[in-house]
Design a protein around this motif. Structure first.
Motif, mmCIF file in Angstrom:
data_model
loop_
_atom_site.group_PDB
_atom_site.id
_atom_site.type_symbol
_atom_site.label_atom_id
_atom_site.label_comp_id
_atom_site.label_asym_id
_atom_site.label_seq_id
_atom_site.Cartn_x
_atom_site.Cartn_y
_atom_site.Cartn_z
ATOM 1 N N THR A 1 -4.691 7.624 -5.916
ATOM 2 C CA THR A 1 -5.382 6.646 -5.069
ATOM 3 C C THR A 1 -6.495 5.943 -5.821
ATOM 4 O O THR A 1 -6.664 4.719 -5.712
ATOM 5 C CB THR A 1 -5.959 7.343 -3.824
ATOM 6 O OG1 THR A 1 -4.897 8.003 -3.120
ATOM 7 C CG2 THR A 1 -6.612 6.325 -2.899
ATOM 8 N N ASP A 2 -7.251 6.688 -6.615
ATOM 9 C CA ASP A 2 -8.356 6.085 -7.370
ATOM 10 C C ASP A 2 -7.847 5.065 -8.380
ATOM 11 O O ASP A 2 -8.465 4.010 -8.575
ATOM 12 C CB ASP A 2 -9.172 7.161 -8.095
ATOM 13 C CG ASP A 2 -9.952 8.040 -7.136
ATOM 14 O OD1 ASP A 2 -10.124 7.629 -5.960
ATOM 15 O OD2 ASP A 2 -10.379 9.137 -7.540
ATOM 16 N N SER B 1 0.820 -1.209 0.000
ATOM 17 C CA SER B 1 0.000 0.000 0.000
ATOM 18 C C SER B 1 0.856 1.262 0.000
ATOM 19 O O SER B 1 0.393 2.339 -0.331
ATOM 20 C CB SER B 1 -0.934 0.004 1.214
ATOM 21 O OG SER B 1 -0.191 0.029 2.422
ATOM 22 N N THR C 1 -7.153 1.666 -6.878
ATOM 23 C CA THR C 1 -8.289 0.992 -6.252
ATOM 24 C C THR C 1 -8.961 0.097 -7.282
ATOM 25 O O THR C 1 -9.421 0.575 -8.323
ATOM 26 C CB THR C 1 -9.306 2.009 -5.719
ATOM 27 O OG1 THR C 1 -8.649 2.869 -4.776
ATOM 28 C CG2 THR C 1 -10.471 1.306 -5.036
#
Length: 371
Positions: free
Chosen positions: A262-263, A154, A266
């Motif tokens: 971040t998107d 992460s 995901t």
């Protein structure tokens, strides 16, 4: 190539080449066209779906090359109920195994020979190579996951791993497994030769990160770092000096931080929603299997909340599950998954028809789970 042959035949027809001889029946090649289209992950637009559908129709009717029939037999699959998944996940890997571990000419000969006995002998060799490839891949994947256990993915936008003991013929598959597991652009390296001076890398990417363009940018920012590279948006290969792997890792991660937010990191899985119990039947699964699915035209994926009645590992690599919804109990399997699920989970799955000892049943192939 199939259309080149069609155009050539049309040109010869105009020139009168078939006035004293029969025209070649090119439809006899459609089983090869279907296999090549699916196994090479070609986008299934309307035209390619027609070609694959026609090829599958011929295979199901028993009108196929001796090598394709032998590969179905070696894989333990029924040609009379052939699907695109059989071409992509049963026949394709066996043909590719020859090129990864030995000589690709074995796979080519298997597809070209008209000798049934020779085709069966070659199919058995390819099947043995594929088993060896799976064992090597499993060992490499376990080593990679052990190394990643010390890293928090992460905190990274990309993954780069190198192990001098890895087999360069399988690093692309391992990169793909890592990409699927952690949803990060992944590159794995193995030694290019016995000298140890060079490494070969294979990368797999995620939507929004053009892998070939990323390598091109690295080559421009860090002149001389890459000896050679090539590929496309989702997959690429490269060669560089062994001592430069750490430099490449830093350069690759730098681009990841620039391009991926971040998107983008995901995972988004689109499903067709819940499926009523009345449709979870071998007949409905067979109906889906008979259609043509693949790259750019994915098979339906359903999502349902289940109770996990039982779970166990099969061959230490796959998670076998018994799922319950109300009083209904279903058999399911999650390939290449070893971690157990909680007592209840929202599961995304495909329906497949499984036949054992002549009895047809439905099985759920798990794609993802939340719980």
């Amino acid at each position: 190539m199939f259309y080149v042959l069609l155009a050539l035949r049309a040109q010869l027809r105009q020139r009168g080449a078939f006035s004293d001889r029969p025209e070649p029946r090119l439809d006899s090649l459609l089983d090869l066209v279907a296999l090549g289209t699916v196994a090479d992950v070609v986008k299934l637009d309307a035209n390619n779906r027609v070609l694959v559908a026609q090829g599958l129709t011929r295979i199901r009717a028993g009108r196929m090359q001796a090598g394709i029939a032998a590969l179905f037999r070696a894989a333990g699959r029924e040609a009379k109920s052939a699907s695109g998944f059989d071409l992509g996940f049963a026949l394709g890997p066996r043909l590719n195994a020859a090129g990864r571990l030995a000589d690709m000419s074995l796979g080519i000969e298997c597809l070209l020979t008209d000798d049934v006995g020779r085709a069966w002998a070659l199919a058995q060799q390819l099947d043995a190579m594929n088993r060896e490839r799976r064992e090597i891949e499993a060992q490499m994947q376990q080593t990679a996951l052990t190394e990643l256990a010390e890293i928090d993915p992460s905190g990274c936008t990309t993954l780069t791993l190198f192990n001098p003991s890895w087999h360069q013929g399988v690093i692309g598959i391992v990169a793909g497994r890592l990409k699927e597991r952690f949803f990060r652009p992944s590159v794995t390296f193995a030694l290019a030769d016995d000298s140890g001076e060079l490494v070969k890398g294979s990368g797999r990417s995620i939507p929004g990160f053009h892998l070939r363009d990323a390598l091109d940018l690295i080559s421009k920012r860090h002149a001389g770092l890459l000896s050679k590279f090539g590929g496309h948006a989702m997959a690429a290969g490269l060669t560089l000096r062994t001592v430069d792997v750490p430099r490449f890792k830093e350069a690759f991660e730098a681009i990841g931080r620039e391009w991926l937010g971040t998107d983008s990191l995901t995972r988004v899985l689109e499903t067709d929603g819940d499926l009523e119990d009345a449709y979870v039947t071998p007949q409905f699964a067979e109906l889906l299997d008979n259609l043509v699915w693949g790259q750019g035209f994915p098979a339906p994926v359903f999502s349902t909340e289940f109770e996990i009645a039982s779970q166990a590992l099969v061959k230490e690599r796959h998670l076998k599950l018994q799922l319950m919804r109300g009083r209904q109990r279903y058999q399911a399997i999650w390939f290449n998954r070893t971690e157990p699920l909680p007592a209840r989970a929202l599961i995304a799955y495909r329906l497949v028809r499984d036949t054992w000892n002549g009895v047809a049943r439905v099985q759920l192939v798990v794609e993802h789970a939340l719980g």
